[in-house]
Design an enzyme around this catalytic site. Structure first.
Site, PDB file in Angstrom:
ATOM      1  N   ARG D  10       0.719  -1.052  -0.135  1.00 54.29           N
ATOM      2  CA  ARG D  10      -0.143  -0.054  -0.184  1.00 54.29           C
ATOM      3  C   ARG D  10       0.800   1.204   0.056  1.00 54.29           C
ATOM      4  NH1 ARG D  10      -3.897  -1.460   4.282  1.00 54.29           N
ATOM      5  NH2 ARG D  10      -2.271  -1.211   5.543  1.00 54.29           N
ATOM      6  N   GLY D 123      -0.531   8.062   5.139  1.00 53.62           N
ATOM      7  CA  GLY D 123      -1.278   6.763   4.896  1.00 53.62           C
ATOM      8  C   GLY D 123      -1.877   6.751   3.530  1.00 53.62           C
ATOM      9  N   LYS D 173       9.059  10.005  13.769  1.00 54.78           N
ATOM     10  CA  LYS D 173       7.857   9.412  13.359  1.00 54.78           C
ATOM     11  C   LYS D 173       7.190   8.603  14.533  1.00 54.78           C
ATOM     12  CE  LYS D 173       4.847   7.856  10.474  1.00 54.78           C
ATOM     13  NZ  LYS D 173       4.329   6.436  10.640  1.00 54.78           N
ATOM     14  N   HIS D 176       5.381  10.762  16.604  1.00 53.25           N
ATOM     15  CA  HIS D 176       4.173  11.416  15.790  1.00 53.25           C
ATOM     16  C   HIS D 176       3.028  10.382  15.818  1.00 53.25           C
ATOM     17  CE1 HIS D 176       1.910  10.917  12.004  1.00 53.25           C
ATOM     18  NE2 HIS D 176       2.006  11.942  11.608  1.00 53.25           N
ATOM     19  N   GLU D 180      -0.770  10.534  17.522  1.00 52.56           N
ATOM     20  CA  GLU D 180      -1.763  10.009  16.744  1.00 52.56           C
ATOM     21  C   GLU D 180      -2.795   9.389  17.676  1.00 52.56           C
ATOM     22  OE1 GLU D 180      -0.585   8.461  12.894  1.00 52.56           O
ATOM     23  OE2 GLU D 180      -2.030   6.875  13.188  1.00 52.56           O
TER      24      GLU D 180
END
Lengths: 301, 301, 301, 301
Positions: D10, D123, D173, D176, D180
Site C-alpha cells: 500500500r 497513509g 515518526k 508522531h 496520533e
C-alpha cells in the site's frame, strides 16, 4: 439583521465586529467603559446599560450574550427579563453548562421569550477565520437567526449547524472542549518526549512545521503549537501551570453519568490539576510510605 | 544449613541475621568494611573477599546474592564462576529482571552450577516479621534450599513457595511490585483528597488508624502509612519527589508485551515520573498553546 | 442500649445481629417480611411498620438506618419525621452522599432531631470481624451513641472514630471506597499479568497465598482475593462485568471539585464502566478511523 | 532521479507512483507478482528479484525500502549487502524502531554504504496529498536525496525536513504516531459521549462536519473521521477491535526510559489492548472480589 451583543470581552467584541463586517447592525453593552469604547471603534453602537441596549432594538429583539459562564448569565437574564417583550430571543453564545441552559430556556419560555444556545469555538482567531457554531433550540428560532450564524461561521454553509433542542449546542461544545483537552495533552506529551531526547537535538519548531503538511497529526491546534514553538522554542519564562475552565470537568462528569469511559479526556483534565499542585500531598505521602516500609531515602525540602 | 550471603546492605544484612537467628551458619561478604563489621556483630562470619567467602564454604556450596539489580549481578557471577565447583548453587534474592535471570541461569547451568531466583518482599520489616519469598528454579534445588526459605518466611509453611521454573520468582516479584505501586498511589490519592477537604479538618492519622481495623482497605501498607502519618501528620519537610526502582517499569513493559491492559499500574509509575518533573515541558507547552489559540493568560516564572 | 434498625438487608441485618450479640436491645423494620423473619431468628424484635418501630422505643429514641443511598433515605426520613420527638437521633449508616447528609442533618436539626452519619466498612465480614466506622456529627450525640460504635467495631477502642462534623463520616467513607477501587484494580491488573504469562504456568491461588504473609502487598482484600482464586482459579463462569455503586463516582467528582488529581482512583472507575461497555462506540470509531486514513483492515462483527 | 522501490505494498506502491508522477525514474521489487504488475501499470519498472533490481540501477545507487518493520528489514539488507557497492545509499521509509535503524546504519557504514531513515506519514492519502517526511542521516546524503523528498512531500519546501542524525527520522515518526494515538482516542471518546446522549439525538456526521470549519479541534484526522461517520453513521458491522502496530508501544517505552510522563499517549495504547481483551481476567477478578468481600452479585456467563 439588527442585534445587540451583551459582553464585549475578547470573544464578544470579536464576534460583534465580524457581524458588523458581515453587514449586520450591532449595538453592544459591557460594564467596562474601555470595552465599550473599543467596540465603538469597530462599528458597534455602544450602550451604557442593558435598559438602553434593549430600548434601542426593534421588536422582536435579538440579543446575543457573550459573558462568562455561571452566575453572570443568570444575573444578566434576571436584568433582561423586565425589559424584554414576548417574541424576543436571547442567544447564549458562551460556555454555559447545558443543564443550566435547559433550565434558563424553560424559564424564558414561561415568559414567551425565545432562548437559543450557541456553542462557539474558534478562540481569538474566529474574527478572521470564522467561528464553528453548534446551535441548539427550536427550529423556527434558529431559522430566524440564520443570517447571524452564516456570518459568524467561516462560510454561510460551513462550520455551523442546528444540532438539536436547546441545550444540545452547549452540550456539543462541552464535548468539543473535552476532545480539545485530549488533543492538546497528546501534542504536549509528544513534544515533551522529543524535547527530552537530547541525543538527537531535535528542533521542535521544525518538527512541528514538518507535521503541518501531509502528516496524520496535522491540525489547526498543531498550527498554533507551531506558532508558539517558533515564538519561543524553549518555552522560556512560561510556568508549567495550566488552567482549565469548566468544560473539561463537565465532560468528565457527563461521561461518568452516561457510563461512557473517557479515560484520555479525563486524564487530560487531571494533568491540568496536577500542573497546579506544586506541593503534592500525594507525592509526599508516597515518599513517606516508601521510607516507612522500605527504608528508602526521603528527599528533603 | 551453612551458606554465604553476598551483599550486606539493608536487605542482605537483615536476611543474614534472620538466618542466623534461625540456626543457620552464615558467612558474609560486602565490599564495604562497615557493612562487614555490622554483620559480624550479628553473628555473621565476615569474609574480606569473594574468594575467601567461597573457600570457607563446604561443598556443595550455597551462596545467596543480595546485590543491586543489573550489572553488579553479572559482575558478581563473573567473579564467582572460577571459584565455584559443579553442584554449587547461587540464589539471586534481589530484584533482577526475570529475563536476565533466565540468561544467567542458562550460563550457570552450562558450568553445572545451580541458579535459583527468589523474589523477596518485606522491606526493612522482614527481619522481624519474615519475608514473602517467591522462588523459581528446579524442584530439586528448591527442595535442597527449603530450610532457608522456611526460616526467612514468616513461618515454615507460610509466605513462601516454589512458583515455577527459574525466572518465575523474579517475574512474580516484579508483578508484586507493580501492584504495590498501584496500591500506594490509591492510598496517596485518597489521603490527598481527605487532606484538601478543609471544611472537615480531618485528622489523617486518626482516619488511617480507624481504617486499620475492620475496613475493606486495611492492609500492611496502610499500617505503614499510619505510622508515617502519625510520625509527621503534615508531611512537613518531605519533598513531593518519588523514586522508582525498575520493577514498575518492567511490569508496564511486560503488560504491553503480553497485550494485557494495566492502566492503573502504568499510571502509578507515570505519577512517579511526574513527581520528579518539576519544570514540565508538556505543561509549559499546554499553557503556550492555550495562549496561542485562545489568548489565555500565561503564568510567568 | 436500646435502638431500632431500619433496613434489614445484608448490611443492616448483620449489624443488628452484632449489636444483639453485644448486649444491646434491637428492634428492626424492613418492608420485606422474609427479612423481618430472618432478623427475628437472630434476636431482633421485628416491627411491621415504622410507626410501630418508633412507638416501641423509649425516648430519647435511637434509630439506625441501613437503607440504599438516595431517595429511600429521604423517604424514610419523611416518614419518620411526624413520628419522632425532639431529642431523638437518627444515624445514617449507609453510603449516602455527604452533601445529602449535610442537607438532611440541617432539616432534622430544624425539628430538634439529632442526625449522625456513620460510614461503615467491612462488607459481609463485619458481623464476625467487626466494622470500621467513620462517624460524623455533634460530639455530644456521638458520645451518647458510643456503646453502639464500640460494639460494632472490631474492638471498643479500635476501628471506629469520630472524624468530624456531620457529613465527615460519609465523606471519609466515600474516599475509603475510592481507595478500595484503586487497590482492587491494582490487584486485578497484577493477577491478569500473571495469568497471561503462560510461559511460567503460575498457580494464582498459590501466589496470592504466598503474598498474604510477609509481603508488602498483603491486605484484607488480598485475603479475599485468595479466597476467590482458591474457590475458582480460572474464574470460570464469571462474566467480566463490574458494577460500581456511587461512591467511586463521587470521589472522582470531589477530587475534581477540590482540584486534587486522583488519576488512579478515577481510572479504576473508568475501567468498571469499560467492563460494561461491550460494544464500545469509541473502539468502533477508532477502527473506522484507522481504515479511513490508513486503509487498515476493519474486523467485522 | 533514478531509484528503486523495495516493497510495493500500500505505502510503497503509492510512493513509487508519486515519484513517477514527479518525473523520477522508478524501478520496483516486491515478492508478490500482483504487486509488481500493479506497479508496472503505474509506470514503475518491475524487477523480479533484488539482484535484478540492483543491477538495473546506475551507480551510485539509490534504493528506497518500504517493507514491514522488523526482521524483514534486516533480511532485505542482508540480501542487498553483497549486491551493493560503496557509495550506494539505502533509505528506510518504513516504521522501523529507531534503535534498529542506528544499528543498521552502523553496519552499512562499515561497508561504505549510506543509510538514511525517513519517517513517513500520510497513509493512503499521501499519493494525492503528499507525505510528511522526517528524515534522519548525514547531511550530504540527505542533500543528494533532496529531489525525492521534494516530490514526495506536499510541496518542495513543505512537509519534509532533515531532523537530525540517522535514527532521528524514525524517532520523530514514532512520537508522531504516539500523538496520533492520543488524538484518535480523544476524538473517539468525545464522539462516544455524543452518541450516548440519547436525549439530544445528535447527528454525529453533522457534528463532525460542523467542527471541520472554524473549530479548535479541526484537523485532518477529523476530516477522515467525518468521512467514516458519513459513510456509516452507526458504525454498523464494525467490531470494537483496535489494532496497534508497534510505534505506540515504542513511544511509551521511550517515554519511560526518558523519565517523561506521557499518560495520555500511554493510556491510548492501553485502550487498544483493552479493545482486544474480550474476556478480561482483570474484570472477572474484580467481580469475584466484590462478591468475596461484599456479597455483591456476580454476573454469570
Amino acid at each position: 439583521m439588527e442585534l445587540a451583543m451583551i459582553g464585549l470581552g475578547r470573544m464578544g467584541a470579536n464576534m460583534a465586529q465580524r457581524l458588523v463586517q458581515g453587514g449586520h447592525v450591532v449595538s453592544g453593552y459591557d460594564p467596562g467603559e474601555a470595552a465599550r469604547e473599543a467596540a465603538a471603534a469597530n462599528g458597534i453602537a455602544p450602550k451604557s446599560s442593558l435598559a438602553e441596549l434593549v430600548a434601542s432594538l426593534p421588536a422582536p429583539r435579538v440579543l446575543w450574550m457573550m459573558v462568562p459562564a455561571g452566575a453572570i448569565v443568570d444575573d444578566t437574564l434576571a436584568q433582561l427579563l423586565p425589559l424584554l417583550a414576548p417574541g424576543d430571543v436571547v442567544i447564549d453564545g458562551g460556555n454555559s453548562m447545558y443543564k443550566d441552559t435547559q433550565r434558563r430556556a424553560a424559564m424564558m419560555a414561561s415568559h414567551q421569550l425565545g432562548y437559543v444556545d450557541c456553542g462557539t469555538s474558534g478562540g481569538i482567531w474566529g474574527l478572521a477565520e470564522g467561528y464553528s457554531l453548534m446551535v441548539g433550540g427550536e427550529a423556527a428560532l434558529v431559522q430566524r437567526l440564520r443570517p447571524l450564524f452564516e456570518t459568524l461561521a467561516p462560510a454561510a454553509d460551513k462550520g455551523w449547524g442546528h444540532v438539536g433542542p436547546v441545550g444540545a449546542g452547549h452540550f456539543t461544545k462541552m464535548v468539543h472542549n473535552g476532545i480539545e483537552y485530549g488533543m492538546m495533552q497528546a501534542y504536549a506529551e509528544g513534544f515533551s518526549i522529543l524535547q527530552h531526547k537530547q541525543e538527537f537535538a531535535l528542533d521542535l519548531p521544525q518538527v512541528a512545521d514538518i507535521w503541518r503538511d501531509g502528516s496524520v497529526v496535522r491540525s489547526w491546534l498543531l498550527d498554533r503549537t507551531t506558532d508558539a514553538l517558533k515564538d519561543n522554542p524553549t518555552l522560556e519564562g512560561i510556568a508549567p501551570y495550566v488552567e482549565d475552565s469548566g468544560e473539561g470537568r463537565w465532560t468528565v462528569a457527563e461521561a461518568i453519568e452516561l457510563d461512557v469511559p473517557a479515560p484520555v479526556i479525563t486524564l487530560s483534565l487531571m494533568e491540568r490539576l496536577r500542573s497546579r499542585d506544586k506541593d503534592s500531598f500525594a507525592d509526599k505521602l508516597l515518599a513517606a510510605m516508601r521510607n516507612a516500609f522500605g527504608g528508602h531515602r526521603i528527599t528533603r525540602q
